[in-house]
Design a protein around this motif. Structure first.
Motif, PDB file in Angstrom:
ATOM      1  N   LEU A 282      55.766  10.509  26.388  1.00 15.72           N
ATOM      2  CA  LEU A 282      55.117  11.809  26.617  1.00 15.72           C
ATOM      3  C   LEU A 282      56.020  12.838  27.291  1.00 15.72           C
ATOM      4  N   GLY A 283      57.154  12.363  27.824  1.00 13.39           N
ATOM      5  CA  GLY A 283      58.004  13.258  28.608  1.00 13.39           C
ATOM      6  C   GLY A 283      57.635  13.147  30.078  1.00 13.39           C
ATOM      7  N   MET A 284      58.642  13.086  30.928  1.00  9.34           N
ATOM      8  CA  MET A 284      58.397  12.944  32.358  1.00  9.34           C
ATOM      9  C   MET A 284      57.725  14.199  32.900  1.00  9.34           C
TER      10      MET A 284
ATOM     11  N   ASP B  35      57.263  -5.126  38.910  1.00  8.63           N
ATOM     12  CA  ASP B  35      58.251  -4.431  38.068  1.00  8.63           C
ATOM     13  C   ASP B  35      57.630  -3.890  36.783  1.00  8.63           C
ATOM     14  N   ASP B  36      56.677  -4.622  36.220  1.00  9.58           N
ATOM     15  CA  ASP B  36      56.079  -4.200  34.952  1.00  9.58           C
ATOM     16  C   ASP B  36      55.240  -2.938  35.105  1.00  9.58           C
ATOM     17  N   VAL B  37      54.694  -2.727  36.291  1.00  7.60           N
ATOM     18  CA  VAL B  37      53.938  -1.495  36.538  1.00  7.60           C
ATOM     19  C   VAL B  37      54.876  -0.296  36.397  1.00  7.60           C
ATOM     20  N   ILE B  38      56.034  -0.372  37.054  1.00  8.27           N
ATOM     21  CA  ILE B  38      57.011   0.717  36.989  1.00  8.27           C
ATOM     22  C   ILE B  38      57.498   0.911  35.558  1.00  8.27           C
ATOM     23  N   LYS B  39      57.812  -0.196  34.871  1.00 13.17           N
ATOM     24  CA  LYS B  39      58.310  -0.110  33.488  1.00 13.17           C
ATOM     25  C   LYS B  39      57.290   0.561  32.567  1.00 13.17           C
ATOM     26  N   THR B  40      56.012   0.303  32.820  1.00 13.75           N
ATOM     27  CA  THR B  40      54.966   0.921  31.993  1.00 13.75           C
ATOM     28  C   THR B  40      54.956   2.430  32.151  1.00 13.75           C
ATOM     29  N   TYR B  41      55.069   2.903  33.399  1.00 19.44           N
ATOM     30  CA  TYR B  41      55.084   4.345  33.624  1.00 19.44           C
ATOM     31  C   TYR B  41      56.364   4.978  33.068  1.00 19.44           C
ATOM     32  N   GLU B  42      57.468   4.227  33.132  1.00 14.50           N
ATOM     33  CA  GLU B  42      58.719   4.740  32.541  1.00 14.50           C
ATOM     34  C   GLU B  42      58.600   4.832  31.021  1.00 14.50           C
ATOM     35  N   LEU B  43      57.926   3.834  30.419  1.00 11.13           N
ATOM     36  CA  LEU B  43      57.681   3.870  28.975  1.00 11.13           C
ATOM     37  C   LEU B  43      56.770   5.043  28.624  1.00 11.13           C
ATOM     38  N   MET B  44      55.799   5.294  29.468  1.00 16.35           N
ATOM     39  CA  MET B  44      54.897   6.433  29.283  1.00 16.35           C
ATOM     40  C   MET B  44      55.679   7.752  29.321  1.00 16.35           C
ATOM     41  N   ALA B  45      56.653   7.839  30.241  1.00 16.80           N
ATOM     42  CA  ALA B  45      57.473   9.047  30.349  1.00 16.80           C
ATOM     43  C   ALA B  45      58.324   9.251  29.099  1.00 16.80           C
ATOM     44  N   LYS B  46      58.848   8.153  28.531  1.00 19.67           N
ATOM     45  CA  LYS B  46      59.639   8.263  27.298  1.00 19.67           C
ATOM     46  C   LYS B  46      58.781   8.760  26.140  1.00 19.67           C
TER      47      LYS B  46
END
Length: 538
Positions: free
Chosen positions: A311-313, A298-309
């Protein structure tokens, strides 16, 4: 005393020529084979000439002749400043001929005994250690290296000796001594351009050991000695990442692995606040990879979601999330995210690949058919993908049909398509058609071998032999052709010719893998021993 402009100019030219010649001389030799510039400058012209003759033989690999010329130099110019160097190079000649003990006893040791204060004596002590190490005499190598360190503690050669001692400790699996050597290199070596790479490597190796032992503070202390700032953060990540994997895959050490992962992530998160935007994707990737190594789905996905917030998806982030779901066999979720790509073509291509992972070739082909309509500029690539799917699923007839379409679509690559068609016909045992297709390809000499293989399967041995003999004209394929001719005659029950061509392989190509195969085959099948030799190569 006055000099004319002409004389000054001539002197400059002579000096420049000397430097150029000396640079060219050094360029072909390793650092342990080079004469010092000062020493070379003090030699008379006849002495330099004699060294040049020896060096010419040496760089050509003619070590017997080179040794004779270096020995001649010592005889003629025994009191010369170049005598120690000539003796050193004579030793190199012996070692190159695999006469290691002679090179050490009569060569390197003589340099030490007769010219103890020379630069060559320093090199000789070091080379004794290296020579023993290279032949597996580790105890004697250890003694020689330690003597080098004791005699020249401040010289760069001491560091090189320590580095080789570390290799010996590693070979012996003596971790305690290995750590001691690394520690000595890191904390007791003066930092400069020549030493820094060795210090960094030693620090990296020692810190990796400590990270794997869950000793973060010790590892950090070692790395802090040689790195700082962003380079320190990078060194911690690079040297600790595999320790996270190793610790977390073992139930007994998993908690220590997770603690290490948290420390790495904390360091990266602190650097994110001040990082430039162009550095953020890599920093977030490292956090995600650390979570992955710690088995935190789950933390892998959350990290990429945080990255999207932050830098923008975008499609890059979507791709990372989708690929992670795919790696966990959540294929439906992966396809769902690929379908959200702004670049619809790339998204569909990825979806097709997911279908293939699911072993659903029909759906993958449907996606590529859709791409043919939506992205016709890349029709060749989509057709190739379809053909490869059919071929991989053993639907060879459909694969051949698609490759025939490609001949019309991109005639410039017709040779490739004929080659692929030949391969598919060969898999279906339609060997006559395979031969015809291979003949239409310009992939020679490989086509000779493929056609010949098909003829042998059809028991058309004479046709196969003709093709192999045509392949003999290509030097790079000649040894493959000679041994194949031998096997073909063998299949034809022509024992005498088979033996002749196996022997010819050994004689003409003694150092090739085919010579080894032919040699073994002759012994096993015919009880014939043959010497691998007869080439012009010395």
């Amino acid at each position: 005393m006055a000099y004319s402009k002409k004389t000054i100019k001539l002197n400059i030219i002579i000096f420049a020529s000397f430097l150029l010649i000396n640079q060219l001389y050094a360029a072909s030799l390793s650092w342990t084979e080079q004469i010092e510039v000062d020493t070379y400058g003090k030699l008379r012209q006849v002495e330099r000439y004699q060294l040049k003759i020896a060096e010419k033989f040496y760089t050509k690999g003619e070590f017997v002749a080179a040794a004779a010329e270096y020995e001649k130099y010592i005889t003629l110019y025994e009191r010369s400043k170049g005598a120690a160097y000539a003796q050193l190079m004579w030793s190199h000649c012996q070692i190159k001929q695999r006469k290691v003990y002679t090179g050490i006893r009569d060569g390197l040791q003589s340099v030490i005994d007769y010219w103890p204060n020379s630069n060559e004596a320093k090199l000789a002590i070091f080379l004794i250690g290296k020579s023993y190490k290279n032949i597996g005499e580790l105890k004697k190598a250890d003694t020689a290296y330690r003597k080098t360190i004791n005699n020249y503690p401040k010289d760069h050669i001491a560091l090189l000796s320590k580095w080789d001692l570390a290799e010996i400790a590693s070979i012996k699996k003596d971790q305690k001594r290995l750590n001691k050597i690394w520690n000595d290199i890191v904390f007791k070596t003066e930092k400069n351009k020549k030493t820094l790479s060795y210090i960094n490597k030693a620090a990296d190796s020692l810190s990796k050991y400590y990270f794997n032992q869950s000793e973060f503070n010790k590892a950090n202390f070692v790395l802090t000695e040689t790195y700082e700032g962003d380079k320190l953060n990078d060194a911690i990540y690079q040297n600790a990442k595999h320790a996270v994997t190793n610790l977390c895959k073992n139930k007994a050490t998993k908690s220590n692995g997770e603690i290490l992962a948290d420390k790495i992530i904390l360091i990266i998160m602190e650097s994110i606040d001040d990082a430039r935007n162009k550095d953020l994707p890599e920093l977030f990737r490292r956090i995600a990879r650390t979570h992955e190594r710690a088995q935190r789905d789950d933390d892998v996905i959350k990290t990429y979601e945080l990255m999207a917030k932050r830098l923008g998806m975008n499609d890059t982030i979507r791709g990372k999330i989708a690929n992670w779901h795919s790696s966990k066999e959540r294929y439906s979720k992966a396809k769902e995210i690929f379908a959200q790509f702004e670049d619809k073509t790339n998204g569909l291509k990825n979806i097709a690949q997911i279908w293939m992972m699911q072993k659903q070739p029909k759906q993958a082909v449907q996606i590529y058919d859709r791409l043919i309509k939506t992205a016709p500029d890349n029709i060749t690539n989509w057709k190739i993908a379809i053909a490869e799917i059919y071929s991989s699923t053993k639907d060879y007839e459909k694969a051949i049909d698609v490759y025939r379409e490609l001949i019309s679509l991109t005639p410039a690559k017709a040779s490739d398509w004929y080659w692929a068609i030949g391969g598919n016909y060969e898999k279906t045992k339609m060997l006559k058609l395979a031969i015809q297709s291979y003949r239409n390809s310009d992939n020679y000499p490989q086509a000779y071998f493929q056609m010949a293989k098909c003829h042998r399967k059809l028991e058309e041995y004479n046709e196969a032999l003709i093709l192999y003999k045509q392949a003999l004209a290509t030097e790079s394929a000649a040894s493959d052709a000679t041994i194949a001719i031998g096997y073909t005659y063998e299949e034809q029950s022509n024992k005498n010719n088979a033996i002749k061509w196996f022997q010819r392989t050994c004689k003409l190509f003694p150092r090739s893998r085919n010579a080894s195969k032919a040699h073994s085959h002759l012994q096993k099948e015919y009880g014939i021993s043959v010497t691998l030799g007869g080439s012009k190569e010395k």
